[in-house]
Scaffold this active site. Sequence first.
Site, short mmCIF file in Angstrom:
data_model
loop_
_atom_site.label_atom_id
_atom_site.label_comp_id
_atom_site.label_asym_id
_atom_site.label_seq_id
_atom_site.Cartn_x
_atom_site.Cartn_y
_atom_site.Cartn_z
CG HIS A 5 -2.01 -1.19 1.47
ND1 HIS A 5 -1.61 -2.37 1.51
CD2 HIS A 5 -3.40 -0.83 1.19
CE1 HIS A 5 -2.68 -2.97 1.51
NE2 HIS A 5 -3.66 -2.27 1.21
CG HIS A 45 -12.38 -1.99 1.12
ND1 HIS A 45 -12.16 -3.10 0.74
CD2 HIS A 45 -11.25 -1.58 1.64
CE1 HIS A 45 -10.84 -3.28 0.50
NE2 HIS A 45 -10.37 -2.18 1.15
#
Length: 280
Positions: free
Chosen positions: A59, A193
């Site tokens: 990430h 999400h």
Amino acid sequence: MARIVGAINTSHVPAIGRAIAANLQDDPYWKPFFDGFPPVHAWLDKVRPDVVVVLYNDHGLNFFLDKMPTFAVGAAPEYHNADEGWGIPTLPPFKGVPGLSWHVINELVAREFDLTTCQEMLVDHAFSLPLKLLWPDAPSCPVPTVPVCINTVQYPLPSARRCYKLGKALGEAIASWDEDKRVLIVGTGGLSHQLDGERAGFVNPAFDKAFMDSLIDNPEWVTQYSNEEIVEKTGTQGIELLMWLAARAALPGKVSRVHSNYHIPISNTASGLLAMACEN
Ligand code: DHB
Ligand code: FE
């Protein structure tokens, strides 16, 4: 020869790290999530993997937006967790398996996957938290690891079809490793999400459940969709389901469901857990 025992797919929300650090497993907010794991622990005690290959997405800790490999494989003797800016505690280093890493790299490159090979690699929450969830009582992860990164962060992303093929080639590469070892595959991310933008907080339980079910008997189901369609159905970061798909594709032959759990919300994420055993 190595034998793949099965795969465990799970979400990797950073807030899980805080909950573990604060011992919130029995807190009403967290209990439905953590309750998913004991049956998976019991299965792990039975199959006793020697090695775990972890499919996840970085990430921004090891790769940033200026250099973003589509597929990267770690080939280090150990992997360090580091502060990711979330304030979650870092975990002790994870042991590597350079022999399997290089075998996998050689086999995948021979099968026309153009990889980035990483002889140093920091691992973020997407790698560290699922392993902590699987072996919560060990001070450090008791099973050595091979990290495999798929870019789900910056466009262009690999398609579901491509990730399926990567997983299949990865499974074949592992099975041809000339060591008598039991190998577990872990896929992390998702499920539906979206963390920001107009649809922040968007989840799609019907799609998540259909996807989880498809992985048992019809794993190519989600490859009918483009990445844009997957994002439309699951939210921007729901595309992390690509790691679940690749992990399932690595399993040879038929699989059976060991255990699954699905819970909303953790943070603003639909969290899923699916353990599958190879029927060989
Ligand atoms: C969050 C971060 C993630 O990487 C993820 O997969 C889900 C949720 C978060 O910041 O809440
Ligand atoms: Fe994520």
